[in-house]
Scaffold this active site. Structure first.
Site, short mmCIF file in Angstrom:
data_model
loop_
_atom_site.label_atom_id
_atom_site.label_comp_id
_atom_site.label_asym_id
_atom_site.label_seq_id
_atom_site.Cartn_x
_atom_site.Cartn_y
_atom_site.Cartn_z
N LYS A 79 0.85 -1.21 0.00
CA LYS A 79 0.00 0.00 0.00
C LYS A 79 0.88 1.25 0.00
O LYS A 79 1.90 1.29 0.69
CB LYS A 79 -0.90 -0.04 1.24
CG LYS A 79 -1.91 1.09 1.32
CD LYS A 79 -2.80 0.92 2.56
CE LYS A 79 -3.83 2.03 2.68
NZ LYS A 79 -4.69 1.87 3.88
N SER A 154 -9.68 1.82 3.05
CA SER A 154 -8.82 2.56 2.15
C SER A 154 -7.80 1.72 1.40
O SER A 154 -7.24 2.18 0.41
CB SER A 154 -8.09 3.65 2.94
OG SER A 154 -7.21 3.07 3.88
N SER A 178 -9.78 -0.54 7.19
CA SER A 178 -9.22 -0.42 5.83
C SER A 178 -8.53 -1.65 5.28
O SER A 178 -8.14 -1.66 4.11
CB SER A 178 -8.25 0.75 5.77
OG SER A 178 -8.99 1.94 5.67
#
Ligand code: GLN
Length: 491
Positions: A79, A154, A178
């Protein structure tokens, strides 16, 4: 041919016995990214040449009989909230566009030492604030199951990358859901570890008392493997616990005797989608058939979790994001008149709408005169939520619930309605407030083919129990073996 759609255990076996090479596997991931990522939007940066070079080097070391790390030759997507030496790290924000960190996050160091191939950086909501990846400054991520729907957020890019076979494993972060929510929207396994289990060194801070780094994988074993690599004690993060890391994979085959599963029916609110409700009930039936006892539990303060989180998280964010002023960190406006104007313009131009909203909410909640009424009150509610879980775990081993009230939602459906977006975090955020480990595992599909996850929570540092309980369900079901139509096309 081996592809990243296979489980990481199968791929490691194939690498060990010479059926495939890391170079071929990495090339397969890059081919899938090239074929599908324009439509999906999982990656912000694909590190093709260095990844191929790293893969070839690992293959050579394997041929030479050198000892290799736990992830020897497996591509892993990271990420874009984690610092990666030599690869851009933007947090999906114009504020950090073009920044290439001179250092690795602790977990990235761990991945390199485990001989993973770092294939690229994945899309996310800006600074990890959001639930659909639509807050990314660089376009949304779509779930590979339905391109009109969000991958969740997210960490939507990491979840979608694994679901689409662009990487067998990926790393995300979870402040209020997330990892678990995008895992549910994309039909993969995602695990948020106990607060303090994994180092946050090099994780760009959103809400420091809630943020945790964790794994995504197509199956439970892969999540256990990646967690073994990510978790350890790191003195550079003062909140990182000095707790031994169990060999999570060793326990997976062993079912938990006399498992007690807790369900809090009061918390299954009105807005729960029918298909999600049925999938969760079916998953609970699986545990019942396996001999588990199902207990109703009470979490009296769970209904305050959304309000509590949306005071604590923005307060911490408003403080953490103060550093992006165009001087210490972040983009500087080209056009300004004096120092204060430079701060205002730099922040005004480079932050997106949701990040600005959080900074304003947090600044307000922390301001003199409101601090006691909002921030302090929220901290007290947070303690009550923690105590609810402590009490619940005196009579059950794990708690089962939906991950999100709905399957993957259509792009555009909630992005202009922040309150509804926040309410959709209702099942995930209390684990962060209480610091508990939580996992999302594939548990079914909606009538129209969108994946649905089951959430399991356990007491602090009981990731082993969580993974064992998840593996029990996985052995009885086939959900994790389904692949999105798009991913199959290119194999
Ligand atoms: N959806 C939540 C938020 O917007 C959680 C985000 C996260 O876990 N990073 O804050």
């Amino acid at each position: 041919m081996a592809t990243a759609l296979e489980s990481s255990a199968t791929l490691l076996d194939q690498l060990t016995d010479g059926q495939t090479t890391s170079l071929r596997l990495t090339q397969d991931c890059l081919d899938r990214i090239a074929a599908h990522d324009t439509a999906i939007g999982a990656f912000l940066h694909v590190d093709s040449e260095p990844a191929l070079a790293a893969a070839a080097a690992i293959d050579r070391r394997r041929e030479a009989g050198e000892p290799l790390g736990l992830l020897a030759g497996l591509p892993v997507a990271v990420k874009d909230v984690l610092a990666t030496r030599g690869q851009p790290t933007t947090c999906a924000s114009r504020m950090l566009q073009g920044w290439v960190p001179p250092y690795d996050a602790h977990v990235v160091e761990r991945l390199r030492r485990a001989d993973a191939v770092l294939i690229g950086k994945t899309n996310m909501d800006e600074f990890a604030m959001g639930s659909t990846t639509e807050n990314s400054a660089f376009g949304p991520t779509r779930t590979p199951w339905r391109l009109d729907c969000a991958a969740g957020g997210s960490s939507g890019g990491s979840a979608a990358a694994v679901a689409a076979g662009m990487a067998p494993l990926a790393v995300g972060s979870d402040t209020g859901g997330s990892i678990r929510q995008p895992a549910s929207f994309c039909g993969v396994v995602g695990l948020k570890p106990t607060y303090g289990r994994v180092s946050r060194y090099g994780l760009v801070a959103f809400a420091s008392s809630l943020d945790q780094v964790g794994p995504f994988s197509g199956d439970v074993r892969g999540a256990a493997l990646l967690l073994e690599v990510l978790a350890d004690h790191d003195p550079r993060d003062a909140t990182c616990a000095d707790e031994p890391v169990p060999a999570y994979r060793d326990q997976l085959e062993r079912p938990l005797d006399a498992l007690r599963v807790g369900i809090c029916r009061d918390h299954f609110t009105e807005g729960l989608d029918k298909d999600v409700d049925e999938a969760v009930e079916a998953a609970i039936d699986v545990y019942r058939r396996l001999g588990a006892e199902i207990h109703d539990i009470q979490l009296p303060h769970a209904r305050f979790a959304v309000a509590c989180y949306y005071l604590v998280a923005p307060s911490e964010a408003s403080s953490n994001l103060a550093r992006y002023d165009g001087v210490h960190y972040g983009a500087r406006s080209d056009d300004y008149d004096g120092l204060v104007d430079m701060y205002c313009r730099s922040r005004g131009e480079a932050f997106g709408a949701e990040v600005k909203r959080r900074i304003m909410l947090g600044t307000y909640a922390l301001s003199a005169g409101y601090y006691d009424a909002f921030y302090l009150k929220a901290q007290k509610v947070r303690r009550l939520i923690q105590q609810d879980y402590q009490q619940a775990f005196t009579s059950v081993d794990v708690i089962a619930s939906p991950v999100a009230p709905t399957p993957a939602i259509p792009l555009g459906s909630l992005v202009s309605d922040p309150l509804q977006m926040y309410l959709a975090d209702t099942y995930t955020i209390s684990a962060n407030l209480a610091g508990l480990p939580g996992l999302s595992l594939p548990a079914g599909f909606s009538d129209d083919g969108r994946p649905i996850g089951l959430q399991l929570l356990a007491p602090p540092f009981q990731e082993s129990r969580l993974l064992q309980a998840a593996a029990m369900h996985e052995r009885e079901t086939q959900w994790h073996l389904r692949r999105p139509p798009l991913a199959e096309d290119s194999s």
